[in-house]
Design a protein around this motif. Structure first.
Motif, PDB file in Angstrom:
ATOM      1  N   THR A 279       0.825  -1.201   0.000  1.00  9.64           N
ATOM      2  CA  THR A 279       0.000   0.000   0.000  1.00  9.64           C
ATOM      3  C   THR A 279       0.863   1.256   0.000  1.00  9.64           C
ATOM      4  OG1 THR A 279      -0.168   0.265   2.404  1.00  9.64           O
ATOM      5  CG2 THR A 279      -1.692  -1.296   1.364  1.00  9.64           C
ATOM      6  N   THR A 280       0.225   2.404  -0.269  1.00  9.57           N
ATOM      7  CA  THR A 280       0.976   3.651  -0.442  1.00  9.57           C
ATOM      8  C   THR A 280       1.007   4.548   0.780  1.00  9.57           C
ATOM      9  OG1 THR A 280      -1.003   4.728  -1.341  1.00  9.57           O
ATOM     10  CG2 THR A 280       0.544   3.746  -2.934  1.00  9.57           C
ATOM     11  N   ARG A 281       0.405   4.140   1.887  1.00  7.61           N
ATOM     12  CA  ARG A 281       0.501   4.971   3.085  1.00  7.61           C
ATOM     13  C   ARG A 281       1.953   5.085   3.545  1.00  7.61           C
ATOM     14  NH1 ARG A 281      -4.549   2.839   6.847  1.00  7.61           N
ATOM     15  NH2 ARG A 281      -6.099   4.368   6.137  1.00  7.61           N
ATOM     16  N   ASN A 282       2.266   6.159   4.276  1.00 12.60           N
ATOM     17  CA  ASN A 282       3.603   6.279   4.853  1.00 12.60           C
ATOM     18  C   ASN A 282       3.859   5.120   5.813  1.00 12.60           C
ATOM     19  OD1 ASN A 282       4.698   8.965   3.874  1.00 12.60           O
ATOM     20  ND2 ASN A 282       2.696   9.594   4.647  1.00 12.60           N
ATOM     21  N   ILE A 283       2.870   4.829   6.678  1.00 18.99           N
ATOM     22  CA  ILE A 283       2.932   3.623   7.506  1.00 18.99           C
ATOM     23  C   ILE A 283       2.218   2.547   6.691  1.00 18.99           C
ATOM     24  CG2 ILE A 283       2.470   2.630   9.778  1.00 18.99           C
ATOM     25  CD1 ILE A 283       4.226   5.098   9.883  1.00 18.99           C
ATOM     26  N   HIS A 284       2.944   2.015   5.738  1.00 18.68           N
ATOM     27  CA  HIS A 284       2.289   1.163   4.745  1.00 18.68           C
ATOM     28  C   HIS A 284       2.184  -0.281   5.231  1.00 18.68           C
ATOM     29  CE1 HIS A 284       6.498   0.137   3.836  1.00 18.68           C
ATOM     30  NE2 HIS A 284       6.029  -0.951   3.267  1.00 18.68           N
ATOM     31  N   ASN A 285       1.349  -1.024   4.537  1.00 18.34           N
ATOM     32  CA  ASN A 285       1.204  -2.463   4.791  1.00 18.34           C
ATOM     33  C   ASN A 285       1.571  -3.241   3.542  1.00 18.34           C
ATOM     34  OD1 ASN A 285      -1.454  -1.296   6.600  1.00 18.34           O
ATOM     35  ND2 ASN A 285       0.001  -2.635   7.614  1.00 18.34           N
ATOM     36  N   TYR A 286       1.898  -4.497   3.744  1.00 15.27           N
ATOM     37  CA  TYR A 286       2.193  -5.406   2.640  1.00 15.27           C
ATOM     38  C   TYR A 286       1.605  -6.762   2.994  1.00 15.27           C
ATOM     39  CZ  TYR A 286       6.093  -6.200   5.878  1.00 15.27           C
ATOM     40  OH  TYR A 286       6.844  -6.431   7.005  1.00 15.27           O
ATOM     41  N   PHE A 287       1.061  -7.455   1.996  1.00 12.34           N
ATOM     42  CA  PHE A 287       0.445  -8.738   2.307  1.00 12.34           C
ATOM     43  C   PHE A 287       0.445  -9.665   1.097  1.00 12.34           C
ATOM     44  CE2 PHE A 287      -2.788  -5.499   1.520  1.00 12.34           C
ATOM     45  CZ  PHE A 287      -3.717  -6.069   0.668  1.00 12.34           C
ATOM     46  N   ARG A 288       0.220 -10.930   1.384  1.00 11.18           N
ATOM     47  CA  ARG A 288       0.206 -12.006   0.393  1.00 11.18           C
ATOM     48  C   ARG A 288      -0.398 -13.240   1.045  1.00 11.18           C
ATOM     49  NH1 ARG A 288       5.539 -15.604   0.244  1.00 11.18           N
ATOM     50  NH2 ARG A 288       3.836 -17.048  -0.149  1.00 11.18           N
ATOM     51  N   THR A 289      -0.667 -14.253   0.246  1.00 10.59           N
ATOM     52  CA  THR A 289      -1.170 -15.511   0.778  1.00 10.59           C
ATOM     53  C   THR A 289      -0.076 -16.573   0.756  1.00 10.59           C
ATOM     54  OG1 THR A 289      -2.000 -16.097  -1.423  1.00 10.59           O
ATOM     55  CG2 THR A 289      -3.553 -15.057   0.107  1.00 10.59           C
ATOM     56  N   THR A 290      -0.358 -17.724   1.355  1.00 14.02           N
ATOM     57  CA  THR A 290       0.600 -18.832   1.378  1.00 14.02           C
ATOM     58  C   THR A 290      -0.028 -20.079   0.777  1.00 14.02           C
ATOM     59  OG1 THR A 290      -0.107 -19.643   3.554  1.00 14.02           O
ATOM     60  CG2 THR A 290       1.603 -17.936   3.518  1.00 14.02           C
ATOM     61  N   ARG A 294      -3.040 -19.266   4.221  1.00 14.80           N
ATOM     62  CA  ARG A 294      -2.948 -18.203   5.222  1.00 14.80           C
ATOM     63  C   ARG A 294      -2.794 -16.853   4.515  1.00 14.80           C
ATOM     64  NH1 ARG A 294      -1.270 -20.592  10.238  1.00 14.80           N
ATOM     65  NH2 ARG A 294      -0.499 -22.724   9.959  1.00 14.80           N
ATOM     66  N   LEU A 295      -3.085 -15.792   5.245  1.00 12.77           N
ATOM     67  CA  LEU A 295      -2.751 -14.445   4.797  1.00 12.77           C
ATOM     68  C   LEU A 295      -1.598 -13.956   5.664  1.00 12.77           C
ATOM     69  CD1 LEU A 295      -3.566 -12.050   2.919  1.00 12.77           C
ATOM     70  CD2 LEU A 295      -4.859 -11.146   4.868  1.00 12.77           C
ATOM     71  N   ILE A 296      -0.508 -13.546   5.010  1.00 11.53           N
ATOM     72  CA  ILE A 296       0.643 -12.946   5.683  1.00 11.53           C
ATOM     73  C   ILE A 296       0.503 -11.439   5.529  1.00 11.53           C
ATOM     74  CG2 ILE A 296       3.161 -12.792   5.784  1.00 11.53           C
ATOM     75  CD1 ILE A 296       2.261 -15.581   6.369  1.00 11.53           C
ATOM     76  N   PHE A 297       0.429 -10.709   6.642  1.00 11.34           N
ATOM     77  CA  PHE A 297       0.118  -9.278   6.605  1.00 11.34           C
ATOM     78  C   PHE A 297       1.096  -8.535   7.495  1.00 11.34           C
ATOM     79  CE2 PHE A 297      -2.150  -5.384   7.551  1.00 11.34           C
ATOM     80  CZ  PHE A 297      -2.910  -5.127   6.410  1.00 11.34           C
ATOM     81  N   GLY A 298       1.840  -7.591   6.915  1.00  9.87           N
ATOM     82  CA  GLY A 298       2.890  -6.917   7.676  1.00  9.87           C
ATOM     83  C   GLY A 298       2.871  -5.417   7.512  1.00  9.87           C
ATOM     84  N   GLY A 299       3.737  -4.749   8.278  1.00  9.16           N
ATOM     85  CA  GLY A 299       3.863  -3.310   8.177  1.00  9.16           C
ATOM     86  C   GLY A 299       4.656  -2.719   9.322  1.00  9.16           C
ATOM     87  N   ARG A 300       4.832  -1.407   9.290  1.00  2.00           N
ATOM     88  CA  ARG A 300       5.524  -0.684  10.354  1.00  2.00           C
ATOM     89  C   ARG A 300       4.525  -0.402  11.476  1.00  2.00           C
ATOM     90  NH1 ARG A 300       8.591  -2.421   7.225  1.00  2.00           N
ATOM     91  NH2 ARG A 300       9.893  -1.284   5.750  1.00  2.00           N
ATOM     92  N   ALA A 301       4.039  -1.442  12.120  1.00  2.00           N
ATOM     93  CA  ALA A 301       3.005  -1.290  13.146  1.00  2.00           C
ATOM     94  C   ALA A 301       3.524  -0.584  14.378  1.00  2.00           C
ATOM     95  CB  ALA A 301       2.453  -2.670  13.522  1.00  2.00           C
ATOM     96  N   ASN A 302       4.819  -0.670  14.602  1.00  2.00           N
ATOM     97  CA  ASN A 302       5.403  -0.152  15.837  1.00  2.00           C
ATOM     98  C   ASN A 302       6.832   0.276  15.518  1.00  2.00           C
ATOM     99  OD1 ASN A 302       6.498   0.179  18.429  1.00  2.00           O
ATOM    100  ND2 ASN A 302       5.180  -1.406  19.290  1.00  2.00           N
ATOM    101  N   ARG A 418       2.022   8.631  11.085  1.00  2.00           N
ATOM    102  CA  ARG A 418       0.630   8.219  11.299  1.00  2.00           C
ATOM    103  C   ARG A 418      -0.309   9.412  11.173  1.00  2.00           C
ATOM    104  NH1 ARG A 418       3.103   5.082  15.399  1.00  2.00           N
ATOM    105  NH2 ARG A 418       3.138   2.879  14.824  1.00  2.00           N
ATOM    106  N   ALA A 419       0.111  10.536  11.747  1.00  5.36           N
ATOM    107  CA  ALA A 419      -0.697  11.756  11.635  1.00  5.36           C
ATOM    108  C   ALA A 419      -0.781  12.212  10.179  1.00  5.36           C
ATOM    109  CB  ALA A 419      -0.100  12.851  12.514  1.00  5.36           C
ATOM    110  N   LYS A 420       0.321  12.098   9.466  1.00  2.00           N
ATOM    111  CA  LYS A 420       0.354  12.497   8.056  1.00  2.00           C
ATOM    112  C   LYS A 420      -0.598  11.626   7.242  1.00  2.00           C
ATOM    113  CE  LYS A 420       3.673  13.708   4.441  1.00  2.00           C
ATOM    114  NZ  LYS A 420       5.095  13.729   4.059  1.00  2.00           N
ATOM    115  N   ASP A 421      -0.609  10.307   7.529  1.00  2.00           N
ATOM    116  CA  ASP A 421      -1.519   9.406   6.816  1.00  2.00           C
ATOM    117  C   ASP A 421      -2.972   9.737   7.112  1.00  2.00           C
ATOM    118  OD1 ASP A 421       0.221   7.790   5.366  1.00  2.00           O
ATOM    119  OD2 ASP A 421       0.604   6.472   7.060  1.00  2.00           O
TER     120      ASP A 421
END
Length: 424
Positions: A279-290, A294-302, A418-421
């Motif tokens: 995704t294009t957010r600054n705090i973006h996510n990325y995902f795919r299946t296996t 399963r769905l593998i879902f990641g990002g800069r959560a913290n 996060r505020a910017k997004d």
């Protein structure tokens, strides 16, 4: 919920060489048994070189085994921004360097008959807002003209079909060359192939010092010292690399969850093309299946470093982001949650070269799965005596200003983005 990487928990781990075989000399000592080190060592051993890998922990247990399993082409940054910064010719060369990295992974998987669920699936870069889509449209036009004709701009309806009916996104770019694989299976197989070629891999054996003695080096470790002509540092800031390197890389926490296996019908519905998605957010996510649904879902959560507490909190944040895209997965259980560091360079490009006679490859900036394998192979060939063209060789690499305190401000950086997004 297990706080370990799905990729490493779902395989039979490979053991390295017994310490009783620890040598006193090697043609090349590689520090780090991730994809870079394993790829370089395998290449060198096939050229008849005596190679030793020193690994502080276990084979492929850090960045190589803690990522999202994407094998994406395309650079981390905007193509047009790269053209503005480096000029068209160099920007195209860098873009194609990443294309070549995906090809290298595929060739190794094919030639070594590695069963790691590798598939050319394509990548979707999807826009959260119309403003993001406008930027993607301009970038795709430039890409198609100059660097990658195998890209397409998708509208809102086309992306919705790709994402299983979700209308969250305004559109996106489809990169057709990208791939995915089970990185745990790949890492274990690559280690086996390296050892079959003659490489000795010593796990739980951290490097403690490097000392130059004339034209040679003495690499000290917890198991003893090795004399060698060449050293390859194939490790990130999580290791005891010299401070010259640590001052040039910012470790940024990245976190990932893996759902429980889904029913066949639901799995086929949520991501029918089984593509990689970013995704294009600054705090973006990325995902795919296996392959096991399963769905593998990641990002800069913290923006804190990985720990049990931060991993649990990050899992909650990622689950909320996941259900924002897929409300039907709200009650789907999360089986795994894990974190790790992404070694970011300021320019978000990989850096490789020589420093005080030591060869290095670092700062892969979130695109490390394919680039680590590719750089490792190129560096292996170079250390074996071959003349090899590497577009990022000895690129200027300035230290991060006020590095000693900069890492402590990462949570504030996260709050800003996060505020910017949310508001911009």
């Amino acid at each position: 919920m297990k706080l370990v990487p799905y990729w490493l928990d779902s395989i039979s781990r490979v053991s390295g060489t017994a310490l009783s075989e620890f040598p006193t000399y090697a043609d090349v000592v590689v520090v780090g048994a991730g994809f870079t080190g394993l790829s370089a060592a395998r290449t060198l051993a096939k050229e008849g070189k005596k190679v030793v890998i020193l690994e502080a922990d276990q084979i492929a247990c850090h960045a190589s085994g803690r990522n999202g399993g994407h094998v994406n082409n395309g650079t981390a940054g905007n193509f047009q921004a790269m053209v503005g910064k480096y000029g068209l010719e160099q920007a195209v060369a860098l873009y194609r360097f990443f294309d070549n990295a995906v090809d290298t992974v595929e060739k190794i998987v094919t030639s070594e008959n590695i069963a790691c669920d590798f598939r050319r699936c394509g990548k979707l870069k999807v826009a959260w807002t119309q403003k993001h889509l406008t930027g993607l449209r301009a970038d795709q036009e430039a890409l198609k003209l100059h660097a990658d004709p195998q890209t397409d701009l998708l509208d809102r309806e086309a992306v919705a079909r790709e994402i299983g009916g979700s209308t969250t996104f305004e559109g996106g770019i489809l990169y057709r060359k990208s791939a995915q694989m089970h990185v745990g299976k790949f890492g274990s197989a690559l280690a086996i192939k390296a050892m079959e070629a003659g490489v000795k891999i010593f796990e739980n054996t951290p490097m403690t010092a490097i000392r130059r003695i004339g034209e040679k080096f003495e690499v000290s470790s917890s198991a003893g010292a090795i004399q060698t002509r060449n050293v390859l540092l194939a490790t990130g800031t999580s290791r005891k690399a010299p401070s010259w390197f640590r001052r040039r890389i910012m470790p940024v926490g990245s976190f990932i969850v893996a759902t429980a296996p889904m029913p066949e019908e639901q799995f086929a519905r949520i991501l029918p093309g089984r593509r990689n998605v970013v995704t294009t957010r600054n705090i973006h996510n990325y995902f795919r299946t296996t392959a096991d649904r399963r769905l593998i879902f990641g990002g800069r959560a913290n923006f804190s470093q990985s720990s049990e507490k931060s991993d649990i909190r990050s899992g909650q944040i990622l689950h909320a982001a996941l259900t924002e895209i897929y409300p039907e997965l709200e009650n789907t259980e999360i089986d795994y949650c894990w974190g790790g560091n992404v070694d970011m360079s300021v320019d978000r490009l990989p850096h490789t070269g020589e420093w005080n006679g030591i060869t290095y490859a670092m700062g892969l900036s979130g695109h490390g799965v394919q680039m680590s394998v590719h750089l490792g192979q190129l560096l292996g060939r170079r250390l074996a005596g071959e003349k090899v063209e590497i577009p990022v060789w000895n690129r200027p690499w300035q230290p991060i200003p006020a590095y000693g305190i900069a890492t402590h401000f990462m949570p504030f950086v996260g709050a800003y983005y996060r505020a910017k997004d949310k508001y911009f």
